[in-house]
Write a protein that holds these residues in place. Structure first.
Motif, PDB file in Angstrom:
ATOM      1  N   MET A   1     -15.238  19.334  10.733  1.00 44.71           N
ATOM      2  CA  MET A   1     -14.697  18.315  11.043  1.00 44.71           C
ATOM      3  C   MET A   1     -13.198  18.607  12.210  1.00 44.71           C
ATOM      4  SD  MET A   1     -14.341  15.150  10.787  1.00 44.71           S
ATOM      5  CE  MET A   1     -13.420  13.689  10.399  1.00 44.71           C
ATOM      6  N   ILE A   2     -12.701  19.953  11.632  1.00 47.44           N
ATOM      7  CA  ILE A   2     -11.353  20.462  12.454  1.00 47.44           C
ATOM      8  C   ILE A   2     -11.820  20.819  13.801  1.00 47.44           C
ATOM      9  CG2 ILE A   2      -9.778  22.302  12.477  1.00 47.44           C
ATOM     10  CD1 ILE A   2     -10.058  22.446   9.555  1.00 47.44           C
ATOM     11  N   GLN A   5     -11.816  17.467  15.714  1.00 47.85           N
ATOM     12  CA  GLN A   5     -10.488  17.030  16.014  1.00 47.85           C
ATOM     13  C   GLN A   5      -9.780  17.773  16.982  1.00 47.85           C
ATOM     14  OE1 GLN A   5      -8.677  17.173  12.013  1.00 47.85           O
ATOM     15  NE2 GLN A   5      -9.266  15.011  11.542  1.00 47.85           N
ATOM     16  N   LEU A   8     -11.063  16.862  20.331  1.00 46.40           N
ATOM     17  CA  LEU A   8     -10.652  15.317  20.872  1.00 46.40           C
ATOM     18  C   LEU A   8      -8.924  15.547  21.327  1.00 46.40           C
ATOM     19  CD1 LEU A   8     -11.934  12.977  18.257  1.00 46.40           C
ATOM     20  CD2 LEU A   8     -12.343  13.384  20.562  1.00 46.40           C
ATOM     21  N   VAL A   9      -8.221  16.660  20.883  1.00 44.51           N
ATOM     22  CA  VAL A   9      -6.917  16.753  20.953  1.00 44.51           C
ATOM     23  C   VAL A   9      -6.894  17.261  22.406  1.00 44.51           C
ATOM     24  CG1 VAL A   9      -4.927  18.207  20.454  1.00 44.51           C
ATOM     25  CG2 VAL A   9      -6.030  16.893  18.748  1.00 44.51           C
ATOM     26  N   SER A  12      -7.624  14.757  25.113  1.00 47.40           N
ATOM     27  CA  SER A  12      -6.626  13.876  25.214  1.00 47.40           C
ATOM     28  C   SER A  12      -5.403  14.344  25.967  1.00 47.40           C
ATOM     29  CB  SER A  12      -5.841  13.455  24.012  1.00 47.40           C
ATOM     30  OG  SER A  12      -4.842  12.754  24.109  1.00 47.40           O
TER      31      SER A  12
END
Length: 86
Positions: A1-2, A5, A8-9, A12
């Motif tokens: 999960m990390i 994330q 995605l960071v 972005s």
């Protein structure tokens, strides 16, 4: 999960950097809806929504290919005027 994330960071941040540089390098006449400084602030301070809005509604996409007023430059072996002179 990390890992998801983190990905995605990074995605972005890359999108924000790309749109900021794209907006900063464009001429004022190629930007719609807001002035250039407004788009730059929106891109920096609105998270992912600013870059997506800029890409979808904030910029004018020019025509692909040579500009209508300019003559296309041909290499000598493709230029009929040059070949006629041989």
């Amino acid at each position: 999960m990390i890992k998801v994330q983190g990905f995605l960071v990074l995605l972005s941040l890359a999108l924000t950097l790309y749109t900021f540089v794209d907006c900063a390098m464009r001429d004022e006449t190629q930007i719609k809806k807001l002035p250039k400084w407004g788009w730059l602030l929106a891109i920096l301070f609105t998270g992912i929504f600013g870059p997506i809005a800029y890409l979808t509604i904030g910029r004018i996409r020019g025509p692909k290919g040579p500009k209508p007023g300019k003559k296309r430059i041909l290499p000598p072996d493709d230029d009929p005027d040059f070949l006629r002179g041989l």
